[in-house]
Design a protein around this motif. Sequence first.
Motif, short mmCIF file in Angstrom:
data_model
loop_
_atom_site.label_atom_id
_atom_site.label_comp_id
_atom_site.label_asym_id
_atom_site.label_seq_id
_atom_site.Cartn_x
_atom_site.Cartn_y
_atom_site.Cartn_z
N LEU A 175 -75.41 -50.42 -16.48
CA LEU A 175 -75.48 -49.77 -17.81
C LEU A 175 -74.20 -49.00 -18.13
O LEU A 175 -74.00 -48.56 -19.26
CB LEU A 175 -76.66 -48.80 -17.86
N LEU A 176 -73.33 -48.84 -17.14
CA LEU A 176 -72.11 -48.05 -17.36
C LEU A 176 -71.07 -48.80 -18.21
O LEU A 176 -70.16 -48.20 -18.76
CB LEU A 176 -71.46 -47.70 -16.02
N PHE A 177 -71.21 -50.12 -18.29
CA PHE A 177 -70.20 -50.89 -19.03
C PHE A 177 -70.39 -50.75 -20.53
O PHE A 177 -71.52 -50.81 -21.02
CB PHE A 177 -70.26 -52.37 -18.64
N GLN A 178 -69.28 -50.59 -21.26
CA GLN A 178 -69.36 -50.43 -22.71
C GLN A 178 -68.43 -51.41 -23.40
O GLN A 178 -67.26 -51.54 -23.00
CB GLN A 178 -68.94 -49.01 -23.08
N PRO A 179 -68.94 -52.08 -24.45
CA PRO A 179 -68.14 -53.12 -25.11
C PRO A 179 -66.80 -52.60 -25.66
O PRO A 179 -65.79 -53.29 -25.56
CB PRO A 179 -69.03 -53.60 -26.25
N GLU A 180 -66.78 -51.35 -26.17
CA GLU A 180 -65.51 -50.83 -26.75
C GLU A 180 -64.43 -50.78 -25.68
O GLU A 180 -63.25 -51.03 -25.96
CB GLU A 180 -65.65 -49.41 -27.32
N GLU A 181 -64.84 -50.43 -24.46
CA GLU A 181 -63.83 -50.33 -23.39
C GLU A 181 -63.32 -51.71 -22.99
O GLU A 181 -62.16 -51.88 -22.64
CB GLU A 181 -64.42 -49.59 -22.19
N VAL A 182 -64.20 -52.70 -23.07
CA VAL A 182 -63.77 -54.06 -22.77
C VAL A 182 -62.82 -54.55 -23.87
O VAL A 182 -61.80 -55.18 -23.60
CB VAL A 182 -64.99 -55.01 -22.62
N GLN A 183 -63.15 -54.21 -25.12
CA GLN A 183 -62.27 -54.59 -26.24
C GLN A 183 -60.89 -53.98 -26.06
O GLN A 183 -59.87 -54.63 -26.29
CB GLN A 183 -62.84 -54.14 -27.60
N ALA A 184 -60.86 -52.73 -25.60
CA ALA A 184 -59.56 -52.06 -25.38
C ALA A 184 -58.78 -52.78 -24.29
O ALA A 184 -57.56 -52.99 -24.41
CB ALA A 184 -59.79 -50.59 -25.00
N LEU A 185 -59.47 -53.20 -23.24
CA LEU A 185 -58.79 -53.95 -22.16
C LEU A 185 -58.29 -55.30 -22.68
O LEU A 185 -57.22 -55.77 -22.30
CB LEU A 185 -59.75 -54.19 -21.00
N LYS A 186 -59.10 -55.89 -23.57
CA LYS A 186 -58.70 -57.20 -24.15
C LYS A 186 -57.40 -57.06 -24.93
O LYS A 186 -56.60 -57.99 -25.01
CB LYS A 186 -59.80 -57.73 -25.08
N ALA A 187 -57.19 -55.86 -25.53
CA ALA A 187 -55.94 -55.65 -26.28
C ALA A 187 -54.76 -55.68 -25.30
O ALA A 187 -53.68 -56.19 -25.63
CB ALA A 187 -56.01 -54.32 -27.02
N ASP A 188 -54.97 -55.15 -24.07
CA ASP A 188 -53.90 -55.18 -23.07
C ASP A 188 -53.72 -56.56 -22.45
O ASP A 188 -52.64 -56.94 -22.03
CB ASP A 188 -54.21 -54.19 -21.93
N TYR A 189 -54.85 -57.27 -22.31
CA TYR A 189 -54.82 -58.60 -21.66
C TYR A 189 -55.47 -59.62 -22.59
O TYR A 189 -56.61 -60.04 -22.38
CB TYR A 189 -55.61 -58.58 -20.34
N PRO A 190 -54.77 -60.02 -23.64
CA PRO A 190 -55.41 -60.87 -24.66
C PRO A 190 -55.89 -62.23 -24.13
O PRO A 190 -56.83 -62.80 -24.68
CB PRO A 190 -54.31 -61.06 -25.72
N ASP A 191 -55.29 -62.71 -23.03
CA ASP A 191 -55.73 -64.01 -22.51
C ASP A 191 -56.84 -63.91 -21.47
O ASP A 191 -57.25 -64.93 -20.90
CB ASP A 191 -54.53 -64.74 -21.86
N ALA A 192 -57.28 -62.69 -21.22
CA ALA A 192 -58.26 -62.52 -20.15
C ALA A 192 -59.62 -63.11 -20.52
O ALA A 192 -60.03 -63.10 -21.68
CB ALA A 192 -58.43 -61.04 -19.83
N VAL A 193 -60.29 -63.63 -19.48
CA VAL A 193 -61.65 -64.14 -19.63
C VAL A 193 -62.60 -63.02 -19.22
O VAL A 193 -62.37 -62.35 -18.20
CB VAL A 193 -61.82 -65.38 -18.71
N VAL A 194 -63.67 -62.80 -20.02
CA VAL A 194 -64.59 -61.69 -19.72
C VAL A 194 -65.85 -62.24 -19.03
O VAL A 194 -66.56 -63.09 -19.58
CB VAL A 194 -64.98 -60.94 -21.02
N VAL A 251 -59.61 -57.52 -13.27
CA VAL A 251 -59.61 -56.14 -13.75
C VAL A 251 -61.07 -55.72 -13.93
O VAL A 251 -61.84 -56.43 -14.60
CB VAL A 251 -58.87 -56.05 -15.11
N LEU A 252 -61.45 -54.59 -13.35
CA LEU A 252 -62.82 -54.10 -13.50
C LEU A 252 -63.00 -53.55 -14.92
O LEU A 252 -62.15 -52.80 -15.41
CB LEU A 252 -63.06 -53.00 -12.46
N ALA A 253 -64.10 -53.92 -15.57
CA ALA A 253 -64.31 -53.52 -16.97
C ALA A 253 -64.56 -52.02 -17.12
O ALA A 253 -64.39 -51.48 -18.21
CB ALA A 253 -65.48 -54.31 -17.55
N TYR A 254 -64.98 -51.35 -16.04
CA TYR A 254 -65.10 -49.89 -16.06
C TYR A 254 -64.87 -49.40 -14.63
O TYR A 254 -65.61 -49.80 -13.71
CB TYR A 254 -66.49 -49.46 -16.57
#
Length: 303
Positions: A175-194, A251-254
């Motif tokens: 439950l600790l994972f949050q979509p906004e934080e993943v979106q922020a990581l996606k901005a740093d790593y645009p080619d990353a697979v989630v 990269v860990l999402a949180y």
Amino acid sequence: MALDEKILQLKREKKAIILAHNYQRPEVQDIADYVGDSIELSRKAMEEKEAEIIVFAAVDFMAESAAILNPEKKVLLPSAGARCPMAQMLTVDEIKRWRVLYPLVPLVLYVNTLASAKAYCDVCCTSANAVEVINALDAETVLFGPDHNLAEYVQEKTGKTIIPIPERGFCPTHLLFQPEEVQALKADYPDAVVMVHPECTAEMRKIADFVGSTSQMCQYAKKSNAEIFIVATEEGLLHRLRRENPSKRFVLAYEGAVCPNMKLNTLERIYLSLRNERHVVKVPEPIASKARKALEKMFEITH
Ligand code: 13P
Ligand code: SF4
């Protein structure tokens, strides 16, 4: 002698094997005979005919399943306190209450339950095979517990009506994972697979490129041509992912996604557990034979 060498020596002397879940500490994964997800570890425990002792580096419900499936072997849980809080969320009284409300509806329980709860269900499942198990049932409505996120995911995938019991069972770590934080990581790593575990929320699953169990994530990462992966599950899995894919980046999402219960199994506790043959996990009859039927039904469906 170093602790890991002492463990390996004891292991040979006592005909023991060490099974470790994907969330175990790196040093524990490194001395294990096998590292895997919950269903792989149960299967492995049954295949190891020569072993007399199984050290199960994981949490209570996984060691219980190994003990149920291998009554002739001694199953040891290195840390007696390693309990999955989600498994504690579904009590036998709660199950009985729902059974009265829906007497004709089958009950499927995630393996993340205590043996006493499994004894009351029709069939078990893991996150890797929940969809396959529910699809195999000749029923359009199914009672499912204890994880309401996994229940919701299975409902999406099967189109059946899945009634979660209890209504809001959950994994505190996922439950600790949050979509906004993943979106922020996606901005740093645009080619990353989630990659997202199905115990995460629906919002997290929505932004995933892949949803699956821990070992399914390992298989997916191995096959994928992607070079960077954002991973939404307990941090221990990253050790295995990095070991198996040295040229890829994970990269860990949180950063705080730690299951403190899984981490209770230290090398020191594994050593003491093997040396003193504690803490023995034993499930009393008739609970063990009833729970075994539900686990075997799962194996029958999923081979
Ligand atoms: P897996 O079956 O995916 O390994 O999951 C077990 C678990 O406890 C997830 O939190
Ligand atoms: Fe239980 Fe969650 Fe820990 Fe898995 S990660 S053992 S479901 S608390």
